[in-house]
Design an enzyme around this catalytic site. Structure first.
Site, PDB file in Angstrom:
ATOM      1  N   LYS A   4      -4.243  -9.657  44.043  1.00 49.79           N
ATOM      2  CA  LYS A   4      -3.954  -8.573  43.089  1.00 49.79           C
ATOM      3  C   LYS A   4      -5.000  -8.566  41.980  1.00 49.79           C
ATOM      4  CE  LYS A   4      -0.081  -6.801  40.269  1.00 49.79           C
ATOM      5  NZ  LYS A   4       1.343  -7.038  39.890  1.00 49.79           N
ATOM      6  N   SER A  49       4.121  -3.133  40.675  1.00 47.52           N
ATOM      7  CA  SER A  49       2.728  -2.991  40.364  1.00 47.52           C
ATOM      8  C   SER A  49       1.808  -3.630  41.395  1.00 47.52           C
ATOM      9  CB  SER A  49       2.439  -3.615  39.001  1.00 47.52           C
ATOM     10  OG  SER A  49       2.686  -5.013  39.033  1.00 47.52           O
ATOM     11  N   SER A 102       7.875  -6.196  40.423  1.00 52.87           N
ATOM     12  CA  SER A 102       6.587  -5.817  40.998  1.00 52.87           C
ATOM     13  C   SER A 102       6.223  -6.487  42.310  1.00 52.87           C
ATOM     14  CB  SER A 102       5.464  -6.084  39.994  1.00 52.87           C
ATOM     15  OG  SER A 102       5.500  -5.144  38.951  1.00 52.87           O
TER      16      SER A 102
END
Lengths: 438, 438
Positions: A68, A137, A161
Site C-alpha cells: 500500500k 483505503s 480499510s
C-alpha cells in the site's frame, strides 16, 4: 494468464525448486500487464528484470508482494495517495518492507490508496466489475490480490480499510491485533487506531504471512509480540470441543443490504451444520459509544498529522482532508482523553465476551461493493474492532445477484490471533462448497 | 529507639533467623509510636499484634512496608488524601500491595499524601526539622523511611513526587522506568506520567525492592518488564571502563539555591575523584518544551479524573484541584496530542544522550526542604524525566547550613534501570565519606 499461485503454494514450489522465481515473477508481471489497464491497482510497479534480480534466498524467495502506497519504500516513490508526495521517495524502507526483503520477498509495486488512507478515492476498480469500487483505503492491495496478480498484499486499517475492501473483492483480509505487525515507516492516519494487515486468497496464506511478518521484537511503542500461529483441526485446537460463535447484532443493522443479511445467515448456518454452537450476541451501549469514539480519536490524531499539510499545501488537499483537520481541531483534550479511556476499558471488558465465545461473526460491510468509484463504502461495521484492537479477518462467502462478492468477518480476542486464525480456517472449510469462482 | 535496620539487612537477618519478625516489627512500631506525634507520616497504622500475625514466609517476611495513601489497600481506609474518600476502603488491594503481601511483607500503614497526589499538603513534617516540609506528594512515605520507622515505603511520581521528597528527607528515592512497576489500584493523577517507586535508605535496598516488586507480567497497558538488576563493581559492570557522567545544565538553574549548586559540584567532584568522566551537558530546547508538555498532559488527564469529584463534591476539593480541573479542560485535543507526541519523540531521541553517557547527574530540587508545611517544593527539576519515563534515583550527598539534607539525582535510559542502579551504587560509594548522619 491464470491467477498467480497462492502464497503457500508458491512458496512451497519455489522452495522445492518446482517453480523458478523467474517464472513466478513473470507470470505475476504478465497478469498485471494484462489487467492493469482496467484494474489500476498499482501506482508504480517494478520492471520484471529488476524484480527477478531483487529476489534473494529465504522463505519468501521469489514472492512478489504489493505494498500500500502509504508504506515507505526506498525503491519506489511513496505518494501516500496525495499530490503533495507525488515525487517523494523515502530514505528508508518501512520495517515491514525491510522484513519482506530480508526474507527474500520482492516488492512488486505500490498499490493505490485513498488520499492519506482517508476518503478521497484513487482510480482502482473492483476486479469483479470495474464499474464498482474495490473499497478503500487499501484499494489497490485488495484488487491486486483478488485479481490474482500477487499472492500477498500489505494494507492498513484505521476504521475499516482492510476488512471492507477484502469483502468487496472476495478475498481474505486480516487485521492482526493492534501493534502485532511493525508499523514504523507507515504514514499515520491515527496512531491509536492504525493497524497493518494482509490480503491473501486463503487463510493458510494469511497465517504464513503473519508468522513471517509479525513483530519479533517490540522496538516501537504500543507494539506487541504474538506467538507463531499453527493451524490445527478445530477439535484438536479447542480441546475436543466445537467452536462457539457469536453472531453480532449491531445498532447499524438497518444499514445492511438484504443480501448481506442473508450472507451472514448463510455463514452461520454453515458453521452450525459443521457442529459449531452459534448464538446471537448483543453488546452493551458502551461498546457502540466506541464507534463514535473511534471517529473522534481518528479526527483528532489525523488533524495533528495533517495540519502542516493544510497550512503549506491547502490547494493540494481534498475537501475530505480539510474537513478532517477542521473537525479534529474542534475537540477538547477532555473529549479526546475520554475516548482513549473508553478504548482501554473496552479492550479490557471484551475479555468477558471471549470467555463465552471463540469468535464473533459480523458483517464486514453493508453489502456488495457500491457502484461507482467515488465512494469506497461505509466502514461502520469494522470500526469497533479497530477501536478495541482485536484481530479481525474477512472471509468470502458467496456472490450477490450482481455477481459481486459477499462475505463475513470474524473477530477474535486481543492478542489471541492464533485462536482467531484457527476459527477462520475452520470457517473457510465450512464455506468451501459456497466458494465463489471468478 | 534506634532507626530500624535497612531492607536488605533486615531481610537477611530474618531469613537467617537472627532476627524474629516479631522483634523487627515491634522495633518499627515502637519507633513510629515515638516519632509520629511530631512526624505525622501515617494516616493509619496497623496494630502491632495484627502486623505480626500478617507476616508470612517469603523473601519479605516480617518486613513492614509503608504505602502511600493513593494506593488501594483492603485492610486500611484509602483516603487518596481527600476528604471525599475519608471512609473509603477498597475492595481489592493494588497489585503492588498484593505483591508485597504474597512475598511475606506486611503493610505497616498508609502514608500521608497531598490531596490526590497534587498540591494541597498533608500534616507530615520533615524528619530533620519539623518546621520544614518533607516534600510531596509522597510526603509520608519519604518521612517514614527517613526517620527509620520502616525500611521501605512505596510512593509515586507524576512530576516530582518521589525524587524531591527523597532529597528533602536525605534518603534514596527511586522512580523506575515508566511502566516497570505495577500501577493497577493506584489512584491516578495522570496515566501517561504516573510512576510507582520506592524510598529506602540505600541503593542496595532499592535494588532489592525493585527486583521483588517490579512487573513480571505485562497485564496492564503501558507496562514493561525490566530484567532483574544485579549490582557489580562498576568496572566489571561497564566492561573495564569508568562511568561517563553528564552534569545537566537546565534553563531553570537560576532557581537553584547556592547550596544545591555546591552539592551538585561536590557530587561531580567526588565522582571525578573516583575515576568517572564528568562533563557538562546541555539539551536542545525541544527537551525543555517537554516540561511544559508534562504540565499540559497532567492538567488534561487529571481534569478527566477529577471532573466527577468537582461536580459532586465541590466543597470537598481544594482550590488547587479546582484550578487543575479548570486548566485541564481549557486545552484542545490538538494541544494534548502534540504533547503526547513530543513525549514519544523524546523517549526515542534521549537514546542518543545515553549512547554518550551512562547517567545524567542533576539537581533533584531547588535546594533544601522549604520552611513551612504549606508548600511541598518545586518539582521542575524532576519533570522532564517523568515526561520521558526514564528511571531516576535521588541520593543524599550532604547537609545544608540549616542541617537539612541536600542531594542529587541520577537519570538513566528508559528501560535500562539496571545500568542506572549500578551507577547509583558507584555514586553512593563515592559520597560515603560525606554521608549525612542524623
Amino acid at each position: 494468464m491464470k491467477p498467480a499461485l497462492g502464497l503457500v503454494e508458491a512458496c512451497d514450489q519455489i522452495q522445492e525448486s518446482q517453480l523458478s522465481t523467474k517464472d513466478y515473477l513473470s507470470q505475476c508481471s504478465l497478469r498485471a500487464d494484462e489487467l492493469e489497464p482496467t484494474l489500476k491497482a498499482f501506482t508504480v510497479r517494478g520492471e520484471l528484470p529488476e524484480l527477478i534480480a531483487q529476489s534473494r534466498p529465504g522463505p519468501l524467495s521469489g514472492i512478489p508482494v504489493a505494498v500500500k502506497d502509504i508504506i515507505a519504500t526506498q525503491g519506489f516513490v511513496t505518494t501516500n495517495g496525495s499530490p503533495i508526495y507525488q515525487t517523494h521517495t523515502p530514505k528508508e524502507d518501512a520495517i515491514i518492507v525491510q522484513k519482506i526483503c530480508e526474507l527474500g520477498g520482492v516488492i512488486f509495486g505500490k498499490t493505490v490508496t485513498t488520499e492519506f488512507a482517508w476518503r478521497q478515492p484513487g482510480p482502482t476498480t473492483n476486479p469483479w466489475n470495474s464499474a464498482h469500487t474495490p473499497g478503500g483505503s487499501s484499494s489497490g492491495s485488495a484488487a491486486a490480490v483478488a485479481s490474482g496478480i500477487v499472492p500477498l498484499a500489505i494494507g492498513s486499517q484505521t476504521v475499516g480499510s482492510l476488512i471492507r475492501p477484502a469483502s468487496y473483492c472476495g478475498i481474505v483480509g486480516f487485521k492482526a491485533s493492534f501493534g502485532a505487525i511493525p508499523r514504523m515507516g507507515v504514514f499515520p492516519v491515527s496512531s491509536s487506531l492504525d493497524h497493518i494487515g494482509f490480503f491473501t486468497r486463503s487463510v493458510q496464506d494469511v497465517v504464513h504471512a503473519f508468522n513471517l511478518l509479525k513483530n519479533n521484537t517490540t522496538t516501537e511503542e504500543e507494539s506487541i509480540i504474538i506467538p507463531d500461529v499453527s493451524v490445527q483441526p478445530i477439535k484438536l485446537f479447542l480441546g475436543n470441543r466445537m467452536p462457539r460463535i457469536a453472531v453480532l447484532k449491531t445498532p447499524y443493522d438497518d444499514l445492511l443490504d438484504q443480501e448481506q443479511v442473508n450472507t451472514l445467515k448463510l455463514a452461520a448456518d454453515q458453521l452450525k451444520s459443521a457442529g459449531a454452537m452459534v448464538e446471537d450476541l448483543t453488546l452493551a451501549q458502551t461498546y457502540w459509544d466506541g464507534v463514535d469514539a473511534t471517529l473522534l480519536i481518528m479526527n483528532c490524531e489525523a488533524a495533528v498529522v495533517h495540519e502542516p499539510h493544510h497550512e503549506k499545501f491547502p490547494d493540494l488537499l481534498s475537501i475530505h482532508m480539510k474537513e478532517l483537520v477542521a473537525k479534529g481541531n474542534s475537540y477538547s483534550a477532555n473529549e479526546y482523553i475520554q475516548a482513549r479511556n473508553l478504548q482501554k476499558e473496552l479492550r479490557h471488558s471484551i475479555n468477558e465476551i471471549f470467555e463465552r465465545y471463540d469468535a464473533i461473526l459480523a458483517a464486514p460491510a453493508t453489502g456488495e461493493a457500491p457502484k461507482g468509484l467515488d465512494f469506497t463504502g461505509n466502514p461502520v461495521f469494522c470500526a469497533l474492532w479497530s477501536f478495541i484492537g482485536t484481530p479481525a479477518i474477512a472471509l468470502p462467502v458467496t456472490k450477490s445477484a450482481n455477481g459481486l462478492p459477499l462475505g463475513i468477518q470474524l473477530i477474535g480476542n486481543y492478542k489471541d490471533d492464533g485462536k482467531l486464525l484457527n476459527i477462520a480456517s475452520f470457517a473457510e472449510s465450512c464455506f468451501t462448497n459456497l466458494k465463489i469462482n471468478k
